[in-house]
Design a protein around this motif. Structure first.
Motif, mmCIF file in Angstrom:
data_model
loop_
_atom_site.group_PDB
_atom_site.id
_atom_site.type_symbol
_atom_site.label_atom_id
_atom_site.label_comp_id
_atom_site.label_asym_id
_atom_site.label_seq_id
_atom_site.Cartn_x
_atom_site.Cartn_y
_atom_site.Cartn_z
ATOM 1 N N GLU A 63 6.632 14.548 1.776
ATOM 2 C CA GLU A 63 8.080 14.616 1.737
ATOM 3 C C GLU A 63 8.729 13.306 2.184
ATOM 4 N N GLU A 64 8.198 12.746 3.257
ATOM 5 C CA GLU A 64 8.868 11.580 3.839
ATOM 6 C C GLU A 64 7.839 10.612 4.412
ATOM 7 N N LEU A 65 8.122 9.330 4.252
ATOM 8 C CA LEU A 65 7.275 8.305 4.857
ATOM 9 C C LEU A 65 8.020 7.708 6.039
ATOM 10 N N SER A 66 7.272 7.424 7.085
ATOM 11 C CA SER A 66 7.866 6.806 8.261
ATOM 12 C C SER A 66 7.290 5.393 8.363
ATOM 13 N N ILE A 67 8.159 4.408 8.168
ATOM 14 C CA ILE A 67 7.669 3.026 8.117
ATOM 15 C C ILE A 67 8.487 2.154 9.073
ATOM 16 N N GLY A 68 7.801 1.339 9.843
ATOM 17 C CA GLY A 68 8.485 0.478 10.799
ATOM 18 C C GLY A 68 8.116 -0.978 10.646
ATOM 19 N N HIS A 69 6.921 -1.314 11.126
ATOM 20 C CA HIS A 69 6.535 -2.713 11.277
ATOM 21 C C HIS A 69 6.767 -3.568 10.029
ATOM 22 N N ALA A 70 6.283 -3.100 8.884
ATOM 23 C CA ALA A 70 6.361 -3.938 7.668
ATOM 24 C C ALA A 70 7.814 -4.248 7.311
ATOM 25 N N ILE A 71 8.682 -3.282 7.496
ATOM 26 C CA ILE A 71 10.084 -3.484 7.111
ATOM 27 C C ILE A 71 10.777 -4.432 8.087
ATOM 28 N N ILE A 72 10.531 -4.238 9.378
ATOM 29 C CA ILE A 72 11.191 -5.109 10.362
ATOM 30 C C ILE A 72 10.636 -6.535 10.236
ATOM 31 N N ALA A 73 9.325 -6.638 9.954
ATOM 32 C CA ALA A 73 8.723 -7.976 9.784
ATOM 33 C C ALA A 73 9.360 -8.693 8.594
ATOM 34 N N GLY A 94 12.712 0.965 -0.315
ATOM 35 C CA GLY A 94 13.291 2.160 -0.936
ATOM 36 C C GLY A 94 12.981 2.209 -2.423
ATOM 37 N N GLN A 95 13.059 1.042 -3.057
ATOM 38 C CA GLN A 95 12.776 0.964 -4.501
ATOM 39 C C GLN A 95 11.316 1.309 -4.785
ATOM 40 N N ILE A 96 10.423 0.785 -3.937
ATOM 41 C CA ILE A 96 8.993 1.081 -4.124
ATOM 42 C C ILE A 96 8.753 2.588 -4.013
ATOM 43 N N VAL A 97 9.360 3.189 -2.997
ATOM 44 C CA VAL A 97 9.148 4.622 -2.765
ATOM 45 C C VAL A 97 9.742 5.433 -3.919
ATOM 46 N N ARG A 98 10.940 5.041 -4.351
ATOM 47 C CA ARG A 98 11.591 5.782 -5.453
ATOM 48 C C ARG A 98 10.780 5.653 -6.738
ATOM 49 N N ASP A 99 10.387 4.432 -7.072
ATOM 50 C CA ASP A 99 9.632 4.231 -8.317
ATOM 51 C C ASP A 99 8.334 5.033 -8.292
ATOM 52 N N ALA A 100 7.683 5.029 -7.126
ATOM 53 C CA ALA A 100 6.394 5.720 -7.044
ATOM 54 C C ALA A 100 6.569 7.218 -7.084
ATOM 55 N N SER A 101 7.662 7.708 -6.530
ATOM 56 C CA SER A 101 7.786 9.167 -6.504
ATOM 57 C C SER A 101 8.386 9.704 -7.786
ATOM 58 N N MET A 102 8.651 8.792 -8.719
ATOM 59 C CA MET A 102 8.839 9.145 -10.141
ATOM 60 C C MET A 102 9.985 10.075 -10.468
ATOM 61 N N THR A 103 10.951 10.148 -9.613
ATOM 62 C CA THR A 103 12.051 11.066 -9.885
ATOM 63 C C THR A 103 13.341 10.282 -9.867
ATOM 64 N N PHE A 104 14.315 10.763 -10.583
ATOM 65 C CA PHE A 104 15.624 10.119 -10.490
ATOM 66 C C PHE A 104 16.360 10.600 -9.268
ATOM 67 N N ASN A 151 0.792 -1.239 0.000
ATOM 68 C CA ASN A 151 0.000 0.000 0.000
ATOM 69 C C ASN A 151 0.824 1.288 0.000
ATOM 70 N N THR A 152 2.140 1.159 -0.003
ATOM 71 C CA THR A 152 2.980 2.355 0.122
ATOM 72 C C THR A 152 3.076 3.183 -1.163
ATOM 73 N N ALA A 153 3.107 2.498 -2.311
ATOM 74 C CA ALA A 153 3.392 3.217 -3.572
ATOM 75 C C ALA A 153 2.425 4.372 -3.799
ATOM 76 N N LYS A 154 1.153 4.134 -3.520
ATOM 77 C CA LYS A 154 0.148 5.169 -3.791
ATOM 78 C C LYS A 154 0.393 6.429 -2.951
ATOM 79 N N ILE A 155 0.849 6.211 -1.728
ATOM 80 C CA ILE A 155 1.106 7.363 -0.843
ATOM 81 C C ILE A 155 2.419 8.037 -1.255
ATOM 82 N N ALA A 156 3.417 7.223 -1.592
ATOM 83 C CA ALA A 156 4.719 7.789 -1.991
ATOM 84 C C ALA A 156 4.590 8.617 -3.264
#
Ligand code: PXP
Length: 400
Positions: free
Chosen positions: A365-375, A390-400, A354-359
């Motif tokens: 500016e920034e997402l704060s994510i804990g549980h899913a990553i540690i799990a 990181g890849q999901i966030v980068r791809d979704a935020s569409m910038t190099f 569910n992160t890509a849509k928000i990213a």
């Protein structure tokens, strides 16, 4: 408002990021106050643009950009309102020429394409550099100003990923031993590309403790965001620690995790006092709020620098309809906060689905994510889990 970008050439040699160009073109429409209009951008090769150049302009050879107004000859903004939307016209760009120009100018292909889109769009809006020197100067000045603003705008920036390592401390504390260590976890997150580390120092110290925050303060190389309740003892600790920022959250002893956002409207005085104390110590404050206009307004009124929008209801939605409704609330709260000059973060419950849509929201500016990553880290390792997010966030935020 709509932007259509079509690639009508071999994209392979250029790795064209259509989404990035789309996002920048939308921004340009907004800045030129034609947000309710649509425009088409067609990316072609030299052969095709040469053909157009010769057939429509009697010129031989390729050029970089051509624009064809939908309402040729008339006032570009006044007439065409077919099916309720206003069509500005077509901008046609040769990617081959743009690529050569980018090399000569020592800029990136995407920045060159953006400049050409800006140039083409200004033509569609009636600007011209061939009629007179005065008009040419006016057009160049506006072009330069738009490019400069774009580079500073959120439309040009990538969403950042900050990682909450509380859950590492939860595992450690379950055994009452000293591993896994959240301090080591933070270092791994940073090495894997995290833009910041988030820790919540709770009154009951159920996960992160005083030793952790002091070591983290010394070792974090990116940014330390200390989550905390606005209570006297924790405020004193934060003032002495001087994290890069604090996020004020509601804290209830019995809750499993932070449930719901702060009621800013209901405790303006108390929160304003804490914000004031932090700001005096040079610590910017974020308020963790539900995505509601009244909370955004109150946060701005009492001097918060950031808001962090609670994404929990969006993440936990029972079905797609509810999720879309929650998403719209986040979108409009983020837009409202951004327009008011607040910096906007978001988090809670975000995962690999569910992160890509928000990213993708350029107001955030920034997402704060804990549980899913540690799990996920339990199975694939922390380094990989962070890199994948990181890849999901980068791809979704569409910038190099
Ligand atoms: N943001 C805030 C303010 C939080 O309290 C939390 C949970 O600690 C998060 C983000 C991260 O939420 P999650 O662990 O669900 O990713």
């Amino acid at each position: 408002m709509s932007v259509h970008i079509a690639v009508n050439c071999d994209p392979a040699p250029f790795r064209i990021n259509v989404k990035l160009l789309h996002r920048r073109t939308l921004w340009l429409l907004q800045q030129n106050k034609v947000a309710n209009h649509s425009v088409s951008v067609l990316l072609v090769d030299d052969k095709e643009i040469s053909w157009l150049n010769s057939n429509y302009r009697d010129k031989t050879g390729p050029t970089n950009v051509l624009s064809f107004s939908f309402d040729d000859g008339g006032d570009p903004l006044s007439v065409v309102e077919s099916i309720g939307i206003k069509e500005l016209g077509d901008i046609i760009i040769s990617v081959e020429t743009a690529s050569r120009e980018a090399d000569n100018l020592k800029t990136s292909l995407h920045d060159r394409l953006t400049w050409l889109i800006t140039h083409g769009l200004l033509h569609l809006l009636g600007y011209d550099h061939e009629r007179s020197e005065k008009e040419a100067n006016e057009m160049w000045a506006l072009e330069n100003q738009l490019i400069k603003q774009l580079h500073n705008s959120r439309s040009n920036q990538m969403t950042q990923l900050a990682i909450n390592v509380d859950h590492v401390a939860t595992v450690r504390n379950a055994r009452g031993v000293n591993e896994p260590d959240p301090v080591a976890a933070a270092a791994i997150c940073e090495l894997a590309g995290a833009s910041g580390i988030v820790v919540h120092l709770r009154e009951d110290r159920r996960h992160i403790n005083d030793r952790d925050i002091h070591l983290l303060r010394e070792t974090i190389k990116t940014r330390m965001n200390l989550e905390m309740g606005a209570n006297k003892k924790i405020v004193e600790i934060a003032l002495a620690l001087k994290p890069d920022m604090v996020t004020l959250v509601p804290e209830k002893r019995q809750e499993l995790t932070t449930e719901g956002g702060l009621n800013v409207t209901g405790q303006k005085k108390k929160l304003a006092k804490t914000i004031n104390q932090m700001n005096k110590a040079g610590i910017p404050v974020s308020l963790f709020i539900d995505p509601e206009a009244k909370q955004v307004k109150a946060a701005q009124a009492i001097g918060a620098t950031y808001v962090e929008l609670h994404t929990g209801r969006y993440c936990d939605a029972e079905n797609e309809i509810i999720q879309e409704k929650e998403y719209q609330l986040i979108t409009s709260a983020a837009e409202e906060a951004y327009q008011m000059g607040l910096r906007v973060n978001a988090g809670h419950g975000l995962d690999y689905q569910n992160t890509a849509k928000i990213a993708a929201l350029d107001t955030i500016e920034e997402l704060s994510i804990g549980h899913a990553i540690i799990a996920r880290a339990v199975f694939v390792g922390l380094d990989q889990a962070v890199r994948e997010m990181g890849q999901i966030v980068r791809d979704a935020s569409m910038t190099f």
